[in-house]
Scaffold this motif. Sequence first.
Motif, mmCIF file in Angstrom:
data_model
loop_
_atom_site.group_PDB
_atom_site.id
_atom_site.type_symbol
_atom_site.label_atom_id
_atom_site.label_comp_id
_atom_site.label_asym_id
_atom_site.label_seq_id
_atom_site.Cartn_x
_atom_site.Cartn_y
_atom_site.Cartn_z
ATOM 1 N N ARG A 489 0.870 -1.378 -0.025
ATOM 2 C CA ARG A 489 -0.070 -0.022 -0.117
ATOM 3 C C ARG A 489 0.841 1.102 0.003
ATOM 4 O O ARG A 489 0.418 2.306 -0.569
ATOM 5 N N ALA A 490 1.854 1.288 0.733
ATOM 6 C CA ALA A 490 2.861 2.304 0.687
ATOM 7 C C ALA A 490 3.071 2.703 -0.672
ATOM 8 O O ALA A 490 4.252 2.026 -1.018
ATOM 9 N N GLY A 491 2.711 3.598 -1.419
ATOM 10 C CA GLY A 491 3.174 4.154 -2.526
ATOM 11 C C GLY A 491 2.749 3.206 -3.713
ATOM 12 O O GLY A 491 3.046 3.781 -4.893
ATOM 13 N N SER A 492 2.213 2.017 -3.502
ATOM 14 C CA SER A 492 1.899 1.301 -4.646
ATOM 15 C C SER A 492 0.593 1.653 -5.315
ATOM 16 O O SER A 492 -0.263 2.178 -4.596
ATOM 17 N N PRO A 493 0.584 1.231 -6.667
ATOM 18 C CA PRO A 493 -0.450 1.871 -7.669
ATOM 19 C C PRO A 493 -1.715 0.906 -7.250
ATOM 20 O O PRO A 493 -1.747 -0.260 -6.669
ATOM 21 N N ARG A 494 -3.079 1.349 -7.600
ATOM 22 C CA ARG A 494 -4.140 0.625 -7.147
ATOM 23 C C ARG A 494 -4.529 0.243 -8.907
ATOM 24 O O ARG A 494 -3.994 0.671 -9.784
ATOM 25 N N LEU A 495 -5.418 -0.748 -8.888
ATOM 26 C CA LEU A 495 -5.916 -1.565 -9.937
ATOM 27 C C LEU A 495 -7.265 -0.951 -10.429
ATOM 28 O O LEU A 495 -8.102 -1.118 -9.643
ATOM 29 N N ARG A 496 -7.268 -0.433 -11.923
ATOM 30 C CA ARG A 496 -8.556 -0.214 -12.423
ATOM 31 C C ARG A 496 -9.085 -1.155 -13.402
ATOM 32 O O ARG A 496 -8.200 -1.650 -14.342
ATOM 33 N N ILE A 497 -10.223 -1.655 -13.526
ATOM 34 C CA ILE A 497 -10.857 -2.515 -14.496
ATOM 35 C C ILE A 497 -11.971 -1.997 -15.150
ATOM 36 O O ILE A 497 -12.854 -1.456 -14.485
ATOM 37 N N GLY A 498 -11.939 -2.028 -16.489
ATOM 38 C CA GLY A 498 -13.071 -1.512 -17.412
ATOM 39 C C GLY A 498 -13.715 -2.480 -18.380
ATOM 40 O O GLY A 498 -12.907 -3.146 -18.836
ATOM 41 N N LEU A 499 -14.887 -2.795 -18.326
ATOM 42 C CA LEU A 499 -15.723 -3.825 -19.048
ATOM 43 C C LEU A 499 -16.645 -3.190 -19.961
ATOM 44 O O LEU A 499 -17.474 -2.341 -19.527
ATOM 45 N N HIS A 500 -16.654 -3.493 -21.512
ATOM 46 C CA HIS A 500 -17.997 -3.389 -22.227
ATOM 47 C C HIS A 500 -18.000 -4.257 -23.358
ATOM 48 O O HIS A 500 -17.136 -5.224 -23.607
ATOM 49 N N CYS A 501 -19.200 -4.437 -23.618
ATOM 50 C CA CYS A 501 -19.425 -5.544 -24.767
ATOM 51 C C CYS A 501 -19.951 -5.058 -26.009
ATOM 52 O O CYS A 501 -20.769 -3.908 -25.906
ATOM 53 N N GLY A 502 -19.733 -5.616 -27.178
ATOM 54 C CA GLY A 502 -20.276 -4.915 -28.395
ATOM 55 C C GLY A 502 -19.494 -5.435 -29.439
ATOM 56 O O GLY A 502 -18.744 -6.295 -29.268
ATOM 57 N N PRO A 503 -19.938 -5.142 -30.772
ATOM 58 C CA PRO A 503 -19.239 -5.758 -31.841
ATOM 59 C C PRO A 503 -17.907 -5.127 -32.198
ATOM 60 O O PRO A 503 -17.588 -3.882 -31.706
ATOM 61 N N VAL A 504 -17.080 -5.920 -32.714
ATOM 62 C CA VAL A 504 -15.605 -5.663 -33.164
ATOM 63 C C VAL A 504 -15.327 -6.435 -34.481
ATOM 64 O O VAL A 504 -15.919 -7.266 -34.757
ATOM 65 N N ILE A 505 -14.106 -5.865 -34.870
ATOM 66 C CA ILE A 505 -13.345 -6.776 -36.028
ATOM 67 C C ILE A 505 -12.419 -7.398 -35.282
ATOM 68 O O ILE A 505 -11.429 -6.765 -34.688
ATOM 69 N N VAL A 506 -12.434 -8.604 -35.226
ATOM 70 C CA VAL A 506 -11.137 -9.377 -34.680
ATOM 71 C C VAL A 506 -10.697 -10.493 -35.713
ATOM 72 O O VAL A 506 -11.434 -11.119 -36.651
ATOM 73 N N GLY A 507 -9.496 -10.698 -35.512
ATOM 74 C CA GLY A 507 -8.808 -11.770 -36.487
ATOM 75 C C GLY A 507 -7.356 -11.026 -36.613
ATOM 76 O O GLY A 507 -6.740 -10.365 -36.095
ATOM 77 N N ASN A 508 -6.742 -11.508 -37.810
ATOM 78 C CA ASN A 508 -5.534 -11.001 -38.236
ATOM 79 C C ASN A 508 -5.218 -9.730 -38.653
ATOM 80 O O ASN A 508 -6.145 -9.619 -39.895
ATOM 81 N N ILE A 509 -4.629 -8.859 -38.076
ATOM 82 C CA ILE A 509 -4.314 -7.428 -38.409
ATOM 83 C C ILE A 509 -2.790 -7.483 -38.722
ATOM 84 O O ILE A 509 -2.188 -7.854 -37.740
ATOM 85 N N GLY A 510 -2.540 -6.909 -39.644
ATOM 86 C CA GLY A 510 -1.156 -6.695 -40.022
ATOM 87 C C GLY A 510 -0.680 -6.828 -41.548
ATOM 88 O O GLY A 510 -1.625 -6.841 -42.435
ATOM 89 N N PHE A 511 0.530 -7.387 -41.986
ATOM 90 C CA PHE A 511 1.046 -7.714 -43.032
ATOM 91 C C PHE A 511 1.493 -9.056 -43.232
ATOM 92 O O PHE A 511 1.606 -9.604 -42.247
ATOM 93 N N PRO A 512 1.525 -9.750 -44.296
ATOM 94 C CA PRO A 512 1.970 -11.169 -44.538
ATOM 95 C C PRO A 512 3.140 -11.689 -43.577
ATOM 96 O O PRO A 512 3.251 -12.548 -43.248
ATOM 97 N N GLY A 513 4.097 -10.411 -43.724
ATOM 98 C CA GLY A 513 5.450 -10.914 -42.827
ATOM 99 C C GLY A 513 5.254 -10.766 -41.343
ATOM 100 O O GLY A 513 6.023 -11.344 -40.566
ATOM 101 N N ARG A 514 4.205 -10.129 -40.756
ATOM 102 C CA ARG A 514 4.180 -9.882 -39.387
ATOM 103 C C ARG A 514 2.800 -9.564 -39.186
ATOM 104 O O ARG A 514 2.211 -8.365 -39.345
ATOM 105 N N ILE A 515 1.775 -10.353 -38.664
ATOM 106 C CA ILE A 515 0.508 -10.216 -38.215
ATOM 107 C C ILE A 515 0.296 -10.439 -36.743
ATOM 108 O O ILE A 515 1.087 -11.042 -35.942
ATOM 109 N N ASN A 516 -0.811 -9.895 -36.377
ATOM 110 C CA ASN A 516 -1.271 -9.848 -34.685
ATOM 111 C C ASN A 516 -2.655 -10.216 -34.970
ATOM 112 O O ASN A 516 -3.395 -9.767 -35.507
ATOM 113 N N TYR A 517 -2.933 -11.221 -34.053
ATOM 114 C CA TYR A 517 -4.360 -11.489 -33.897
ATOM 115 C C TYR A 517 -5.076 -10.514 -32.626
ATOM 116 O O TYR A 517 -4.492 -10.438 -31.505
#
Length: 580
Positions: A489-517
């Motif tokens: 507690r002495a000087g340590s940060p606290r934790l914040r959590i945010g939640l939301h649901c809804g439509p997204v675009i999910v999948g491979n994003i990037g170029f053929p040599g380096r993509i990220n899911y």
Amino acid sequence: MLSAALIGLVIAAVAPVIAISYFISGSTAERLLAERAELVVDGLEHEIRGLLDPVVAQLNYARLAVLEGEVDPSEPAELRTFILGLLGGTPQMFGLGHLRLDRSMRRFERDGFSEMVEPAERLALADEAIRAARNGREAYWAQPFVSIALGDTILNYRVTLERDGDFLGVLAAGVTSEGLSRYVAEISNRLGIRAFILAGRDRMITYPDRRAPEDRIVSTDLPSLESVSDPVIASLWDDPRPLTQIAELTRSQGHWSWVDGVPYTYLYREVAGYGPEPLIIGVASQSADTRLARWAATIAAGVGGILMMLAAAAAWCLGRMLSRPTADFDGAMRAIGEMAFDQVRLPSLVESRIKEWRTMAQRLETTASALSAFQTYLPRTLVRRLFNNVDKRAASEERVVTVMFVDLEGFTAFSSGRDAGEVAAYLNDLFGRIGPIIEESGGVIDKYTGDGLLAFWGAPDMQPDHVERACKAAAQIARRLSGHVAEHRAGSPRLRIGLHCGPVIVGNIGFPGRINYTLVGDTVNTAQRVESALRGVWPEQLVVIAATSEILEHQASSDGIKRIEPLPASFGNAHICEPS
């Protein structure tokens, strides 16, 4: 299965060879036995012809000489000189006789080239010879007979002597069976067989070990087959049975019979032209003498079968030896497929004497270690999906998901002046408590944002209860992290959590040599703004949660979070929450 396959290969490779070898060897052995038998009988026939044909030639010459007037049988001196010349050129003849019209015979013998006259009363065959000559028989082999004086079988050839139509008598040549008997004994001893010569089917001329009769001979008839002293030859025609393991004979005949419980093989041939009936020449041998040759193919096939079984047993052992490493390899690959990289163990391959297996095991264990390290950089759910079906890659798609943002409030002040190692250790310890909770609930940690992280539920696998999963995870994080933050507690940060649901675009994003899911869309931004809106709110709370109304309305279970109060007006649809 491997052992069975190897045994099958051994049998498939060896059995046809054994079968072909059996048939080839069997037919070859049968052919060789037949040829050997034919050769033995050929030799016997050759000896007979070599002994008797010169006699035929000499007497035919004598007949022609008388016919053409070169020799006059009525001149004693001239005839004597001529006949002695014939005897000198044909050693197999023991004597020659000139049977005259008065049935007496002027006989010349090789022994000392003596000459004598036999009266008609001592010549039992004289009438028959004269009668045959007058009936037109010019040259022929007469019926063999036994000489009472010589005690031996005589084969006699006769020619009719005539000139200018006048009958001048019969010239008869006597050939004893001594020469034939000597050859029969020699070939029998050399080959371990019993050779024999018959006049017709039932009159014996000679056979091995023929003994002179002890009693005085009183008949000129040839001895019968049944009377000979050799029981094997005496049983020649008793119970004949067809040969089955000798190839078909081309010039001879044969059969086999039991003689005193022992099987004997008989091979024989008719030789015509040396008497009123054909001579039968042949050999008899124990069937056991040819058994090895006859059974050679079967023995070879049996040995081949035994070797095949030994090879099959060796293949079974080899298959067992190979199947153990194969099973270990299969287990290692299954563990890799289940992402249980710490269970990849290949002891049988590592300790194998086969270099290729040791190399394969080392490379597989290295691969498992690399994958184990690699999976810490990617979402486990995505990695497992790729392992299970590499063709189902994470193609970009629109999906309704629940997004969670986690951030440390006051982290900048906390890390200021601290050692980098200490700060990293603190974060690793913190995320080490949060990460398992998210993954155990089916969530995916998309990325770490320095002192925070982005996680989501509902992708890549479909999760109809993604809202409930996310809420339960948030509540569990709050409970577990409250005590941890309190310790620092002495000087340590606290934790914040945010939640939301809804439509997204999910999948491979990037170029053929380096993509990220990853996922993009307003839902992600909203979740981040909800988390940021907690800055300074309820400062006394070590872990604070905020969720939008979409989350709270879709939470199917009370075992998650509950709303406490709304966030500031700018987020009227979000509420401060706590574990329920």
